[in-house]
Scaffold this active site. Structure first.
Site, PDB file in Angstrom:
ATOM      1  N   HIS A  22     -74.072  56.336   8.479  1.00  0.00           N
ATOM      2  CA  HIS A  22     -73.034  55.767   9.013  1.00  0.00           C
ATOM      3  C   HIS A  22     -72.929  54.200   9.205  1.00  0.00           C
ATOM      4  O   HIS A  22     -74.007  53.517   9.550  1.00  0.00           O
ATOM      5  CB  HIS A  22     -72.959  56.537  10.547  1.00  0.00           C
ATOM      6  CG  HIS A  22     -71.655  55.939  11.371  1.00  0.00           C
ATOM      7  ND1 HIS A  22     -71.976  55.308  12.608  1.00  0.00           N
ATOM      8  CD2 HIS A  22     -70.545  56.242  11.186  1.00  0.00           C
ATOM      9  CE1 HIS A  22     -70.730  54.842  13.002  1.00  0.00           C
ATOM     10  NE2 HIS A  22     -69.821  55.518  12.203  1.00  0.00           N
ATOM     11  N   ASP A  30     -64.024  43.476  -8.367  1.00  0.00           N
ATOM     12  CA  ASP A  30     -63.415  43.452  -9.864  1.00  0.00           C
ATOM     13  C   ASP A  30     -64.298  42.520 -10.685  1.00  0.00           C
ATOM     14  O   ASP A  30     -65.529  42.194 -10.265  1.00  0.00           O
ATOM     15  CB  ASP A  30     -61.956  42.641  -9.258  1.00  0.00           C
ATOM     16  CG  ASP A  30     -62.142  41.038  -8.954  1.00  0.00           C
ATOM     17  OD1 ASP A  30     -63.400  40.409  -9.258  1.00  0.00           O
ATOM     18  OD2 ASP A  30     -61.233  40.898  -8.211  1.00  0.00           O
ATOM     19  N   ASP A  66     -65.032  55.176   7.974  1.00  0.00           N
ATOM     20  CA  ASP A  66     -65.770  55.201   9.484  1.00  0.00           C
ATOM     21  C   ASP A  66     -64.555  55.208  10.483  1.00  0.00           C
ATOM     22  O   ASP A  66     -63.421  54.670  10.490  1.00  0.00           O
ATOM     23  CB  ASP A  66     -66.428  53.843   9.801  1.00  0.00           C
ATOM     24  CG  ASP A  66     -67.147  53.652  10.916  1.00  0.00           C
ATOM     25  OD1 ASP A  66     -67.212  54.707  11.778  1.00  0.00           O
ATOM     26  OD2 ASP A  66     -68.086  52.743  10.918  1.00  0.00           O
ATOM     27  N   MET A  76     -60.262  41.159   0.340  1.00  0.00           N
ATOM     28  CA  MET A  76     -60.309  39.765   0.221  1.00  0.00           C
ATOM     29  C   MET A  76     -58.951  38.926   0.687  1.00  0.00           C
ATOM     30  O   MET A  76     -58.121  39.251  -0.363  1.00  0.00           O
ATOM     31  CB  MET A  76     -61.318  39.235  -0.790  1.00  0.00           C
ATOM     32  CG  MET A  76     -61.469  37.767  -0.873  1.00  0.00           C
ATOM     33  SD  MET A  76     -62.022  36.999  -2.732  1.00  0.00           S
ATOM     34  CE  MET A  76     -63.428  38.002  -2.584  1.00  0.00           C
ATOM     35  N   TYR A 115     -67.515  37.381   1.120  1.00  0.00           N
ATOM     36  CA  TYR A 115     -68.682  37.193   0.140  1.00  0.00           C
ATOM     37  C   TYR A 115     -70.033  37.487   0.975  1.00  0.00           C
ATOM     38  O   TYR A 115     -70.840  38.074   0.823  1.00  0.00           O
ATOM     39  CB  TYR A 115     -68.696  35.916  -0.424  1.00  0.00           C
ATOM     40  CG  TYR A 115     -67.933  35.357  -1.499  1.00  0.00           C
ATOM     41  CD1 TYR A 115     -67.679  36.458  -2.441  1.00  0.00           C
ATOM     42  CD2 TYR A 115     -67.191  34.118  -1.408  1.00  0.00           C
ATOM     43  CE1 TYR A 115     -66.816  36.058  -3.641  1.00  0.00           C
ATOM     44  CE2 TYR A 115     -66.347  33.762  -2.772  1.00  0.00           C
ATOM     45  CZ  TYR A 115     -66.139  35.028  -3.628  1.00  0.00           C
ATOM     46  OH  TYR A 115     -65.481  34.777  -4.801  1.00  0.00           O
ATOM     47  N   TYR A 133     -58.279  39.321  -6.909  1.00  0.00           N
ATOM     48  CA  TYR A 133     -58.235  39.779  -5.526  1.00  0.00           C
ATOM     49  C   TYR A 133     -58.434  41.425  -5.445  1.00  0.00           C
ATOM     50  O   TYR A 133     -58.070  42.029  -4.700  1.00  0.00           O
ATOM     51  CB  TYR A 133     -57.303  39.339  -4.789  1.00  0.00           C
ATOM     52  CG  TYR A 133     -57.288  37.722  -4.371  1.00  0.00           C
ATOM     53  CD1 TYR A 133     -58.015  37.271  -3.516  1.00  0.00           C
ATOM     54  CD2 TYR A 133     -56.312  36.828  -5.125  1.00  0.00           C
ATOM     55  CE1 TYR A 133     -58.245  35.812  -3.432  1.00  0.00           C
ATOM     56  CE2 TYR A 133     -56.348  35.629  -4.875  1.00  0.00           C
ATOM     57  CZ  TYR A 133     -57.386  35.053  -4.100  1.00  0.00           C
ATOM     58  OH  TYR A 133     -57.233  33.675  -4.007  1.00  0.00           O
ATOM     59  N   ASN A 135     -60.923  43.294  -4.977  1.00  0.00           N
ATOM     60  CA  ASN A 135     -62.037  43.924  -4.428  1.00  0.00           C
ATOM     61  C   ASN A 135     -61.825  44.690  -3.372  1.00  0.00           C
ATOM     62  O   ASN A 135     -60.817  44.225  -2.551  1.00  0.00           O
ATOM     63  CB  ASN A 135     -63.164  42.593  -4.107  1.00  0.00           C
ATOM     64  CG  ASN A 135     -63.206  41.620  -5.122  1.00  0.00           C
ATOM     65  OD1 ASN A 135     -64.111  42.143  -6.269  1.00  0.00           O
ATOM     66  ND2 ASN A 135     -62.977  40.385  -4.888  1.00  0.00           N
TER      67      ASN A 135
END
Length: 143
Positions: A22, A30, A66, A76, A115, A133, A135
């Site tokens: 959890h 990417d 979650d 991002m 990051y 972008y 990710n």
């Protein structure tokens, strides 16, 4: 072979997803993301030849998001002034919505903060995704 497991999910990936607890996070990165340097303390799995969306959909078929956080999915943010189109974000929303109906399930994080968050991920999946972008970070919930 097992029934009901998306074919894109390799035995190694299934093992790592199963090990996660959890609040642990997985980043599907990417092709431009520095997966190995940012993921120096994470398990990095290469999935060359695959895109982020197909992996995201496969994972979310098995992976609980979650429910104790408002936005268990993070993308991002674009660098201020960057005019690049991000149609993959619409694809992310479509896929996530199939598995989580919360309006704010997807949040965003400033690039350099993303990051830093990625450095704490348990697992990073390095893809060949070409979308900029592209990710997405998922926080695991309780089964």
């Amino acid at each position: 072979m097992l029934k009901g497991i998306p074919a894109i999910l390799s035995p190694e990936l299934l093992k790592r997803l199963c090990e996660m607890g959890h609040s642990d996070r997985v980043l599907i990165a990417d092709g431009n993301f520095p997966s190995h340097s940012v993921g120096a303390n994470a398990h990095v799995i290469r999935m060359d030849g695959h895109g982020v969306c197909e992996i995201l959909d496969g994972i979310l078929q098995l992976f609980p998001l979650d429910t104790y956080t408002e936005s268990p999915v993070k993308i991002m943010e674009k660098v201020p002034g960057d005019q690049v189109a991000t149609p993959i974000w619409d694809e992310f929303k479509t896929i996530v919505t199939k598995y989580d109906s919360r309006e704010k399930a997807i949040g965003s994080i400033e690039r350099f903060a993303f990051y830093e968050e990625a450095k704490t991920c348990y697992l990073i999946i390095a893809t060949s995704e070409k979308a900029l972008y592209g990710n997405i970070m998922l926080q695991k919930g309780v089964v």
